[in-house]
Write a protein that holds these residues in place. Structure first.
Motif, PDB file in Angstrom:
ATOM      1  N   LYS A  39       0.865  -1.269   0.167  1.00 44.64           N
ATOM      2  CA  LYS A  39      -0.067  -0.646  -0.232  1.00 44.64           C
ATOM      3  C   LYS A  39       1.257   1.217  -0.273  1.00 44.64           C
ATOM      4  O   LYS A  39       0.762   2.222  -0.831  1.00 44.64           O
ATOM      5  CB  LYS A  39      -0.648  -0.191   1.005  1.00 44.64           C
ATOM      6  CG  LYS A  39      -2.303  -0.458   1.125  1.00 44.64           C
ATOM      7  CD  LYS A  39      -3.214  -1.107   2.317  1.00 44.64           C
ATOM      8  CE  LYS A  39      -4.026  -2.285   2.027  1.00 44.64           C
ATOM      9  NZ  LYS A  39      -5.128  -1.941   3.613  1.00 44.64           N
ATOM     10  N   MET A  40       2.009   1.312   0.799  1.00 47.44           N
ATOM     11  CA  MET A  40       3.120   2.066   0.703  1.00 47.44           C
ATOM     12  C   MET A  40       3.341   2.758  -0.960  1.00 47.44           C
ATOM     13  O   MET A  40       3.810   4.257  -1.139  1.00 47.44           O
ATOM     14  CB  MET A  40       3.664   1.921   1.572  1.00 47.44           C
ATOM     15  CG  MET A  40       4.826   3.643   2.055  1.00 47.44           C
ATOM     16  SD  MET A  40       6.935   2.764   2.613  1.00 47.44           S
ATOM     17  CE  MET A  40       7.202   2.299   0.845  1.00 47.44           C
ATOM     18  N   TYR A  41       3.939   1.474  -1.628  1.00 41.30           N
ATOM     19  CA  TYR A  41       4.731   1.880  -2.680  1.00 41.30           C
ATOM     20  C   TYR A  41       2.831   2.118  -3.683  1.00 41.30           C
ATOM     21  O   TYR A  41       3.447   2.677  -4.627  1.00 41.30           O
ATOM     22  CB  TYR A  41       5.040   1.437  -2.975  1.00 41.30           C
ATOM     23  CG  TYR A  41       6.694   0.909  -2.875  1.00 41.30           C
ATOM     24  CD1 TYR A  41       7.280   1.818  -3.327  1.00 41.30           C
ATOM     25  CD2 TYR A  41       7.220   0.149  -1.618  1.00 41.30           C
ATOM     26  CE1 TYR A  41       8.804   1.730  -1.934  1.00 41.30           C
ATOM     27  CE2 TYR A  41       8.427   0.272  -1.188  1.00 41.30           C
ATOM     28  CZ  TYR A  41       8.788   1.448  -1.993  1.00 41.30           C
ATOM     29  OH  TYR A  41      10.522   0.974  -0.864  1.00 41.30           O
ATOM     30  N   ALA A  46       5.698  -3.065  -8.360  1.00 40.83           N
ATOM     31  CA  ALA A  46       6.481  -4.701  -8.550  1.00 40.83           C
ATOM     32  C   ALA A  46       7.959  -4.296  -8.141  1.00 40.83           C
ATOM     33  O   ALA A  46       8.809  -5.668  -6.437  1.00 40.83           O
ATOM     34  CB  ALA A  46       6.446  -5.064  -9.236  1.00 40.83           C
ATOM     35  N   ARG A  47       8.786  -3.601  -8.906  1.00 40.69           N
ATOM     36  CA  ARG A  47      10.300  -3.184  -8.162  1.00 40.69           C
ATOM     37  C   ARG A  47      10.527  -2.681  -7.743  1.00 40.69           C
ATOM     38  O   ARG A  47      11.915  -3.370  -6.484  1.00 40.69           O
ATOM     39  CB  ARG A  47      10.714  -2.690  -9.111  1.00 40.69           C
ATOM     40  CG  ARG A  47      12.471  -2.322  -9.573  1.00 40.69           C
ATOM     41  CD  ARG A  47      12.435  -1.316 -10.314  1.00 40.69           C
ATOM     42  NE  ARG A  47      12.293  -0.068  -9.779  1.00 40.69           N
ATOM     43  CZ  ARG A  47      12.295   0.784 -10.266  1.00 40.69           C
ATOM     44  NH1 ARG A  47      11.942   0.930 -11.473  1.00 40.69           N
ATOM     45  NH2 ARG A  47      11.910   2.775 -10.208  1.00 40.69           N
ATOM     46  N   SER A  48       9.474  -2.147  -7.313  1.00 43.88           N
ATOM     47  CA  SER A  48      10.104  -1.431  -5.350  1.00 43.88           C
ATOM     48  C   SER A  48       9.515  -1.569  -3.837  1.00 43.88           C
ATOM     49  O   SER A  48      11.071  -2.265  -3.246  1.00 43.88           O
ATOM     50  CB  SER A  48       9.116   0.410  -5.440  1.00 43.88           C
ATOM     51  OG  SER A  48       9.433   0.476  -6.570  1.00 43.88           O
ATOM     52  N   VAL A  49       8.450  -2.977  -4.200  1.00 42.88           N
ATOM     53  CA  VAL A  49       8.356  -3.711  -2.693  1.00 42.88           C
ATOM     54  C   VAL A  49       9.785  -4.998  -3.312  1.00 42.88           C
ATOM     55  O   VAL A  49      10.131  -5.247  -1.928  1.00 42.88           O
ATOM     56  CB  VAL A  49       7.193  -5.151  -3.431  1.00 42.88           C
ATOM     57  CG1 VAL A  49       7.450  -5.729  -2.226  1.00 42.88           C
ATOM     58  CG2 VAL A  49       5.914  -3.819  -3.462  1.00 42.88           C
ATOM     59  N   CYS A  50       9.691  -5.270  -4.877  1.00 46.55           N
ATOM     60  CA  CYS A  50      11.374  -6.436  -4.197  1.00 46.55           C
ATOM     61  C   CYS A  50      12.853  -5.806  -3.597  1.00 46.55           C
ATOM     62  O   CYS A  50      13.640  -5.867  -2.931  1.00 46.55           O
ATOM     63  CB  CYS A  50      11.512  -6.405  -5.592  1.00 46.55           C
ATOM     64  SG  CYS A  50      10.536  -7.976  -6.518  1.00 46.55           S
ATOM     65  N   GLU A  51      12.874  -4.594  -4.110  1.00 42.53           N
ATOM     66  CA  GLU A  51      14.326  -4.059  -3.574  1.00 42.53           C
ATOM     67  C   GLU A  51      14.187  -4.278  -2.404  1.00 42.53           C
ATOM     68  O   GLU A  51      14.566  -3.964  -1.197  1.00 42.53           O
ATOM     69  CB  GLU A  51      14.125  -2.174  -4.376  1.00 42.53           C
ATOM     70  CG  GLU A  51      14.761  -2.836  -5.710  1.00 42.53           C
ATOM     71  CD  GLU A  51      14.632  -1.367  -6.451  1.00 42.53           C
ATOM     72  OE1 GLU A  51      15.513  -1.364  -7.881  1.00 42.53           O
ATOM     73  OE2 GLU A  51      14.118  -0.888  -6.795  1.00 42.53           O
ATOM     74  N   ALA A  52      12.601  -3.299  -1.656  1.00 42.62           N
ATOM     75  CA  ALA A  52      12.826  -3.005   0.047  1.00 42.62           C
ATOM     76  C   ALA A  52      13.098  -3.769   0.122  1.00 42.62           C
ATOM     77  O   ALA A  52      13.201  -3.970   1.830  1.00 42.62           O
ATOM     78  CB  ALA A  52      11.120  -2.077  -0.142  1.00 42.62           C
ATOM     79  N   ILE A  53      11.914  -4.924   0.945  1.00 41.75           N
ATOM     80  CA  ILE A  53      12.612  -6.670   1.285  1.00 41.75           C
ATOM     81  C   ILE A  53      13.480  -7.214   0.858  1.00 41.75           C
ATOM     82  O   ILE A  53      14.394  -7.636   1.727  1.00 41.75           O
ATOM     83  CB  ILE A  53      11.182  -7.651   0.205  1.00 41.75           C
ATOM     84  CG1 ILE A  53      10.054  -7.369  -0.193  1.00 41.75           C
ATOM     85  CG2 ILE A  53      11.863  -8.878   1.141  1.00 41.75           C
ATOM     86  CD1 ILE A  53       8.482  -7.973   0.300  1.00 41.75           C
ATOM     87  N   THR A  95       2.769   3.228 -11.716  1.00 39.12           N
ATOM     88  CA  THR A  95       2.606   2.468 -12.770  1.00 39.12           C
ATOM     89  C   THR A  95       3.087   0.964 -11.843  1.00 39.12           C
ATOM     90  O   THR A  95       3.729   0.812 -11.230  1.00 39.12           O
ATOM     91  CB  THR A  95       4.103   2.315 -13.720  1.00 39.12           C
ATOM     92  OG1 THR A  95       4.772   2.001 -13.571  1.00 39.12           O
ATOM     93  CG2 THR A  95       3.649   3.504 -14.325  1.00 39.12           C
ATOM     94  N   PRO A  96       2.362  -0.311 -12.384  1.00 36.72           N
ATOM     95  CA  PRO A  96       2.112  -1.228 -11.276  1.00 36.72           C
ATOM     96  C   PRO A  96       3.830  -1.753 -11.753  1.00 36.72           C
ATOM     97  O   PRO A  96       4.407  -2.295 -10.202  1.00 36.72           O
ATOM     98  CB  PRO A  96       1.629  -2.355 -12.301  1.00 36.72           C
ATOM     99  CG  PRO A  96       0.401  -1.943 -13.030  1.00 36.72           C
ATOM    100  CD  PRO A  96       0.672  -0.215 -13.142  1.00 36.72           C
ATOM    101  N   GLU A  97       4.665  -1.858 -12.497  1.00 34.61           N
ATOM    102  CA  GLU A  97       6.062  -1.750 -12.919  1.00 34.61           C
ATOM    103  C   GLU A  97       6.903  -0.849 -11.372  1.00 34.61           C
ATOM    104  O   GLU A  97       7.438  -1.956 -11.274  1.00 34.61           O
ATOM    105  CB  GLU A  97       6.726  -1.723 -14.383  1.00 34.61           C
ATOM    106  CG  GLU A  97       5.909  -2.805 -15.556  1.00 34.61           C
ATOM    107  CD  GLU A  97       4.880  -1.919 -15.850  1.00 34.61           C
ATOM    108  OE1 GLU A  97       3.742  -2.988 -16.453  1.00 34.61           O
ATOM    109  OE2 GLU A  97       4.627  -0.968 -15.120  1.00 34.61           O
ATOM    110  N   ILE A  98       6.784  -0.793 -11.453  1.00 34.60           N
ATOM    111  CA  ILE A  98       7.076   0.558 -10.352  1.00 34.60           C
ATOM    112  C   ILE A  98       7.252  -0.389  -8.754  1.00 34.60           C
ATOM    113  O   ILE A  98       7.579   0.122  -8.297  1.00 34.60           O
ATOM    114  CB  ILE A  98       7.123   2.559 -10.759  1.00 34.60           C
ATOM    115  CG1 ILE A  98       7.642   2.382 -11.224  1.00 34.60           C
ATOM    116  CG2 ILE A  98       7.878   2.600  -9.055  1.00 34.60           C
ATOM    117  CD1 ILE A  98       7.629   4.072 -11.855  1.00 34.60           C
TER     118      ILE A  98
END
Length: 199
Positions: free
Chosen positions: A124-126, A137-144, A132-135
């Motif tokens: 939800k934060m991102y 998904a990438r941001s969630v991966c990088e944060a984890i 965009t969906p691509e941003i």
């Protein structure tokens, strides 16, 4: 602190520019600037949140869980529903996220996981941005990876693009992003993909 009054003024200017008939504005839209400003501020609050704080928030737990599993352990979180605003068309998107990850291997032999609620808040934060969906998904991966030292992460987003619906193009998109030991050339890729693809 953001200026809610400035946002309300901008909404009024937008209604003027759209030439909404005065009759409709008086009958239906008197409170629109207030409600729209509140909604816009809420839907963009993700810019002012910290992923590290979101992932370690102890609202429903005391920090990340430690799970005693000596071997590789694939964690899957499914059906995280939220919404966002398309940064290209300023139109809403409906999103369902699924996340698979291999937790960090701690010196004690345990593995670090986090509750479903923390993962939901991270998505939800991102999503609460113009994006965009691509941003997302990438941001969630990088944060984890960055905040939990996860060995690998895969994020799958099912997206209903309302900007396309408005053009009579019912576009249900699918976005997949992966990092680390769950990347496309990894032996674990197939298992992770199956875990985020099923019900």
């Amino acid at each position: 602190m953001r200026d809610e009054e400035a946002v309300r003024t901008a909404v009024i200017s937008l209604l003027d520019a759209l030439k909404i008939p005065q009759e409709d504005r008086e009958r239906l839209l008197q409170k629109t600037p207030y409600r729209a400003a509140e909604a816009l501020l809420k839907s963009t609050e993700g810019y002012f949140q910290d992923p590290s704080a979101v992932l370690t928030d102890s609202t429903d737990c005391t920090g990340p869980y430690r799970v005693s599993v000596p071997s590789v352990m694939l964690q899957t979180v499914k059906s995280l529903a939220t919404s966002s605003y398309c940064g290209l068309h300023f139109a809403p998107m409906g999103i369902i996220a699924r996340i698979a990850y291999i937790p960090a291997h701690l010196p004690s032999g345990d593995r670090r996981t986090v509750p479903v609620g923390n993962m939901a808040r991270l998505v939800k934060m991102y999503a609460r941005r113009l994006t965009t969906p691509e941003i997302i998904a990438r941001s969630v991966c990088e944060a984890i990876i960055a905040n939990l030292d996860a060995q690998g992460v895969m994020v799958r987003l099912s997206v209903r693009h309302h900007c396309s619906c408005g053009k009579n193009q019912f576009d249900d998109g699918l976005t997949l992003y992966c990092l680390g030991t769950l990347s496309t050339n990894s032996p674990m890729y197939g298992a992770a993909l199956a875990s985020v693809s099923g019900r």
